[in-house]
Design a protein around this motif. Structure first.
Motif, short mmCIF file in Angstrom:
data_model
loop_
_atom_site.label_atom_id
_atom_site.label_comp_id
_atom_site.label_asym_id
_atom_site.label_seq_id
_atom_site.Cartn_x
_atom_site.Cartn_y
_atom_site.Cartn_z
N ARG A 94 0.83 -1.21 0.00
CA ARG A 94 0.00 0.00 0.00
C ARG A 94 0.86 1.26 0.00
N ARG A 95 1.97 1.23 0.76
CA ARG A 95 2.84 2.40 0.85
C ARG A 95 3.40 2.75 -0.53
N ILE A 96 3.84 1.75 -1.26
CA ILE A 96 4.40 1.99 -2.59
C ILE A 96 3.31 2.50 -3.54
N TYR A 97 2.12 1.90 -3.45
CA TYR A 97 0.99 2.31 -4.30
C TYR A 97 0.61 3.76 -4.02
N HIS A 98 0.46 4.10 -2.75
CA HIS A 98 0.08 5.46 -2.38
C HIS A 98 1.18 6.47 -2.75
N LYS A 99 2.42 6.04 -2.61
CA LYS A 99 3.54 6.93 -2.93
C LYS A 99 3.50 7.33 -4.41
N SER A 100 3.21 6.35 -5.28
CA SER A 100 3.17 6.66 -6.71
C SER A 100 1.99 7.57 -7.04
N ARG A 101 0.85 7.33 -6.39
CA ARG A 101 -0.32 8.19 -6.64
C ARG A 101 -0.05 9.62 -6.18
N LYS A 102 0.52 9.77 -4.99
CA LYS A 102 0.82 11.11 -4.47
C LYS A 102 1.83 11.83 -5.36
N SER A 103 2.80 11.07 -5.85
CA SER A 103 3.79 11.66 -6.75
C SER A 103 3.12 12.15 -8.03
N GLU A 104 2.18 11.37 -8.55
CA GLU A 104 1.48 11.78 -9.77
C GLU A 104 0.65 13.04 -9.51
N ILE A 105 0.02 13.11 -8.35
CA ILE A 105 -0.77 14.31 -8.00
C ILE A 105 0.13 15.54 -7.96
N LYS A 106 1.27 15.40 -7.29
CA LYS A 106 2.19 16.54 -7.20
C LYS A 106 2.68 16.98 -8.57
N THR A 107 2.98 16.00 -9.43
CA THR A 107 3.45 16.32 -10.78
C THR A 107 2.39 17.08 -11.56
N VAL A 112 0.23 22.33 -13.75
CA VAL A 112 -0.84 23.34 -13.84
C VAL A 112 -0.35 24.67 -13.29
N LEU A 113 0.28 24.64 -12.13
CA LEU A 113 0.73 25.89 -11.49
C LEU A 113 1.80 26.60 -12.32
N GLU A 139 -7.47 17.12 -15.76
CA GLU A 139 -6.70 15.89 -15.52
C GLU A 139 -6.23 15.83 -14.07
N ALA A 140 -5.81 16.97 -13.54
CA ALA A 140 -5.37 17.00 -12.14
C ALA A 140 -6.54 16.70 -11.21
#
Length: 187
Positions: A94-107, A112-113, A139-140
């Motif tokens: 789960r940690r690895i899965y969540h880490k990749s999702r959070k990284s994608e959100i930040k990207t 956008v910013l 998309e974000a």
């Protein structure tokens, strides 16, 4: 544990070990047992009292035994139960899965910013340029909503991040004059 087993086996073998003992009464003193040591009366528990203890005196003769080598066993760290191991594996997954999702959100948010900052600094920007940024914002939003849905982000965190993007877009539109906020009517 091994000491307890050894003690138990030696206590069970007590009568056979005591066959090497020579018992002397209070008045008899044999010449053959002149080297033996005499002890005064000892009190023993009822479970150990046998015929030879009831006389009041007993003597011990030395018995040659081979020297024993003792092995010291240290307790190794116990293995975790299977359920704990499984939970650890699941948590890591789960940690690895969540880490990749959070990284994608930040990207996505960063893209956008940055696009909004470039548009804000551009003096001759047109309103049509906002459309490409609105596509990035959509998309974000989608990525943020999916992260909230699967539990990667708390719903309030997702709402806050979406609001941050919307506020920044509105600030750019106000800066260029493409959007004029309605004046609030005081009651």
């Amino acid at each position: 544990m091994a000491a307890a087993v050894h003690c138990l086996s030696s206590c069970l073998a007590l009568p056979s070990k005591l066959s090497n003992l020579s018992l002397n009464g209070p008045s008899t003193s044999s010449a053959t047992h002149s080297t033996s040591t005499h002890f005064t009366s000892l009190s023993f528990s009822a479970s150990l009292s046998h015929n030879f203890f009831s006389k009041g005196y007993f003597s011990l003769s030395p018995v040659q035994r081979p020297t024993r080598r003792s092995v010291v066993c240290e307790v190794a760290t116990t293995k975790k139960p299977d359920s704990a191991e499984k939970r650890a594996r699941q948590a890591e997954k789960r940690r690895i899965y969540h880490k990749s999702r959070k990284s994608e959100i930040k990207t996505r948010m960063k893209k956008v910013l940055e696009a909004l900052d470039v548009l804000k600094k551009k003096p001759d920007a047109t309103q049509e340029e906002v459309l490409s940024i609105e596509k990035l914002i959509g998309e974000a939003y989608s990525i943020i909503d999916k992260a909230v849905k699967v539990g990667t982000l708390h719903r309030n965190t997702g709402a806050r991040r979406k609001s941050r993007l919307a506020r920044r877009k509105k600030a750019v539109e106000i800066h260029h004059g493409w959007y004029t906020p309605n004046p609030e009517v005081s009651a």
